[in-house]
Design a protein around this motif. Structure first.
Motif, mmCIF file in Angstrom:
data_model
loop_
_atom_site.group_PDB
_atom_site.id
_atom_site.type_symbol
_atom_site.label_atom_id
_atom_site.label_comp_id
_atom_site.label_asym_id
_atom_site.label_seq_id
_atom_site.Cartn_x
_atom_site.Cartn_y
_atom_site.Cartn_z
ATOM 1 N N PRO A 1 0.832 -1.208 0.000
ATOM 2 C CA PRO A 1 0.000 0.000 0.000
ATOM 3 C C PRO A 1 0.867 1.259 0.000
ATOM 4 N N THR A 2 0.359 2.315 -0.610
ATOM 5 C CA THR A 2 1.135 3.554 -0.740
ATOM 6 C C THR A 2 0.956 4.429 0.505
ATOM 7 N N ASP A 3 1.382 3.912 1.663
ATOM 8 C CA ASP A 3 1.333 4.684 2.899
ATOM 9 C C ASP A 3 2.316 5.855 2.791
ATOM 10 N N ARG A 4 1.915 7.025 3.298
ATOM 11 C CA ARG A 4 2.758 8.209 3.178
ATOM 12 C C ARG A 4 2.723 9.055 4.453
ATOM 13 N N LEU A 5 3.893 9.588 4.791
ATOM 14 C CA LEU A 5 4.009 10.674 5.749
ATOM 15 C C LEU A 5 3.876 11.992 5.001
ATOM 16 N N HIS A 6 3.395 13.020 5.693
ATOM 17 C CA HIS A 6 3.234 14.341 5.089
ATOM 18 C C HIS A 6 4.290 15.284 5.664
ATOM 19 N N ALA A 7 5.240 15.676 4.842
ATOM 20 C CA ALA A 7 6.285 16.605 5.263
ATOM 21 C C ALA A 7 5.748 18.026 5.241
ATOM 22 N N GLU A 8 6.015 18.770 6.306
ATOM 23 C CA GLU A 8 5.720 20.201 6.367
ATOM 24 C C GLU A 8 7.054 20.940 6.396
ATOM 25 N N TRP A 9 7.275 21.775 5.409
ATOM 26 C CA TRP A 9 8.527 22.526 5.315
ATOM 27 C C TRP A 9 8.198 24.002 5.507
ATOM 28 N N TRP A 10 8.432 24.486 6.731
ATOM 29 C CA TRP A 10 8.206 25.896 7.042
ATOM 30 C C TRP A 10 9.482 26.632 6.674
ATOM 31 N N MET A 11 9.504 27.188 5.487
ATOM 32 C CA MET A 11 10.754 27.534 4.811
ATOM 33 C C MET A 11 11.504 28.716 5.408
ATOM 34 N N ARG A 12 10.838 29.547 6.193
ATOM 35 C CA ARG A 12 11.516 30.669 6.850
ATOM 36 C C ARG A 12 11.737 30.430 8.340
ATOM 37 N N SER A 13 11.393 29.250 8.831
ATOM 38 C CA SER A 13 11.455 29.002 10.271
ATOM 39 C C SER A 13 12.893 28.956 10.769
ATOM 40 N N SER A 14 13.054 29.189 12.073
ATOM 41 C CA SER A 14 14.377 29.103 12.696
ATOM 42 C C SER A 14 14.965 27.711 12.512
ATOM 43 N N ARG A 15 14.124 26.694 12.637
ATOM 44 C CA ARG A 15 14.598 25.314 12.472
ATOM 45 C C ARG A 15 15.189 25.096 11.091
ATOM 46 N N VAL A 16 14.454 25.465 10.046
ATOM 47 C CA VAL A 16 14.928 25.243 8.682
ATOM 48 C C VAL A 16 16.165 26.073 8.395
ATOM 49 N N ASN A 17 16.167 27.327 8.807
ATOM 50 C CA ASN A 17 17.336 28.168 8.556
ATOM 51 C C ASN A 17 18.585 27.621 9.247
ATOM 52 N N ALA A 18 18.423 27.109 10.463
ATOM 53 C CA ALA A 18 19.572 26.549 11.181
ATOM 54 C C ALA A 18 20.114 25.306 10.481
ATOM 55 N N ILE A 19 19.212 24.436 10.043
ATOM 56 C CA ILE A 19 19.645 23.193 9.392
ATOM 57 C C ILE A 19 20.297 23.489 8.047
ATOM 58 N N LEU A 20 19.705 24.380 7.256
ATOM 59 C CA LEU A 20 20.267 24.666 5.936
ATOM 60 C C LEU A 20 21.586 25.412 6.020
ATOM 61 N N SER A 21 21.775 26.204 7.066
ATOM 62 C CA SER A 21 23.012 26.977 7.198
ATOM 63 C C SER A 21 24.121 26.218 7.903
ATOM 64 N N GLY A 22 23.790 25.037 8.443
ATOM 65 C CA GLY A 22 24.785 24.277 9.186
ATOM 66 C C GLY A 22 25.024 24.809 10.582
ATOM 67 N N GLY A 23 24.108 25.634 11.072
ATOM 68 C CA GLY A 23 24.246 26.199 12.406
ATOM 69 C C GLY A 23 23.802 25.232 13.485
ATOM 70 N N ALA A 24 23.723 25.736 14.718
ATOM 71 C CA ALA A 24 23.307 24.906 15.851
ATOM 72 C C ALA A 24 21.850 24.489 15.673
ATOM 73 N N ARG A 25 21.617 23.204 15.771
ATOM 74 C CA ARG A 25 20.259 22.689 15.587
ATOM 75 C C ARG A 25 19.452 22.822 16.868
ATOM 76 N N PRO A 26 18.139 22.972 16.721
ATOM 77 C CA PRO A 26 17.288 23.003 17.914
ATOM 78 C C PRO A 26 17.403 21.694 18.694
ATOM 79 N N ILE A 27 17.246 21.787 19.993
ATOM 80 C CA ILE A 27 17.287 20.611 20.871
ATOM 81 C C ILE A 27 15.859 20.270 21.281
ATOM 82 N N TYR A 28 15.483 19.014 21.107
ATOM 83 C CA TYR A 28 14.122 18.583 21.400
ATOM 84 C C TYR A 28 14.121 17.519 22.497
ATOM 85 N N ASN A 29 13.019 17.458 23.220
ATOM 86 C CA ASN A 29 12.805 16.392 24.188
ATOM 87 C C ASN A 29 12.155 15.215 23.453
ATOM 88 N N ILE A 30 12.980 14.263 23.029
ATOM 89 C CA ILE A 30 12.481 13.133 22.242
ATOM 90 C C ILE A 30 11.689 12.199 23.147
#
Length: 255
Positions: free
Chosen positions: A156-185
């Protein structure tokens, strides 16, 4: 090697996008996005962006405009398809195409892009979560119905839905190679490294189907609890591991 990323401009380039779909996924005609639809996508605010090795198309990304209900309604892009010639894989071309989509979208003052992806495809999940900074809060079982794709292998074609908030702090940090956000996994979901082999062998297909059902139930339960995918890693055996934390609305806010 010099790869040029730019919008597809001619009918011949769009025809090459059609041909690449069959090459990458092994689609039958019913599943191929035809040239006519690619033409329409370009004209209504979508994207058809190609990766070219000299004059040869070796990859493309196609997106359609979407509407967020509201008063007034909002707009986003749905990135429906991304393909790279197998001979050019593992060279970062998929990421380059996504970044080109983002650059074009931001130039048009769009904040959000979405797409779906198969959680059983470990490399693709790593790209979407770790390399691009997408987050995930939705899972749809058998999203597209029956697919002729060789990669789907009859599952079956099960799918996750990616949300890319393109101006967010998270995305900017990841794309720039900066410090990534820390999450409580709070939860992890494991994808077996052997899943691609299990899908394509008759003796282990049932094992692949069971793994997909287990994955489905875990994601659905996690999302129902308000969790979101915020990380992805692989272990020493090559298993894929999704990392989930409690959703925070601030993750989509612009810098």
């Amino acid at each position: 090697m010099s790869i040029v990323i730019r919008p597809c401009r001619t009918f011949e380039e769009l025809d090459a996008c059609v041909a690449l779909q069959s090459q990458v996924w092994g689609f039958e005609d019913a599943d191929v996005i035809p040239r006519r639809a690619l033409v329409v996508a370009r004209k209504i605010g979508g994207q058809v962006i190609g990766a070219f090795d000299q004059a040869t198309l070796i990859g493309f990304a196609m997106a359609l405009p979407g509407v967020v209900p509201g008063n007034p309604p909002g707009c986003y892009l749905h990135s429906h398809m991304l393909a790279v010639d197998p001979r050019y894989r593992n060279q970062g071309i998929g990421r380059q195409l996504k970044l080109a989509q983002r650059e074009d979208a931001l130039a048009r003052h769009l904040q959000q892009m979405e797409w779906t992806f198969d959680p059983l495809e470990i490399k693709n999940s790593f790209l979407n979560i770790e390399k691009l900074g997408a987050i995930v809060r939705r899972y749809t079982p058998d999203h597209y119905g029956v697919s002729s794709s060789r990669l789907q292998a009859g599952l079956p074609t099960d799918r996750l839905h990616a949300e890319w908030w393109m101006r967010s702090s998270r995305v900017n940090a990841i794309l720039s190679g900066g410090a990534r956000p820390i999450y409580n996994i709070e939860q992890t979901i494991l994808i077996p490294a052997e899943i691609a082999q299990w899908k394509t062998a008759e003796a282990t297909f049932a094992q692949a189907a069971d793994a997909q059902l287990d994955c489905r139930s875990r994601f659905q339960a996690a999302f129902a609890r308000g969790l979101a995918v915020v990380g992805f890693k692989t272990d020493s055996r090559g298993n894929g591991i999704f990392e989930l934390a409690s959703w925070q609305p601030s993750w989509k806010e612009s810098q």
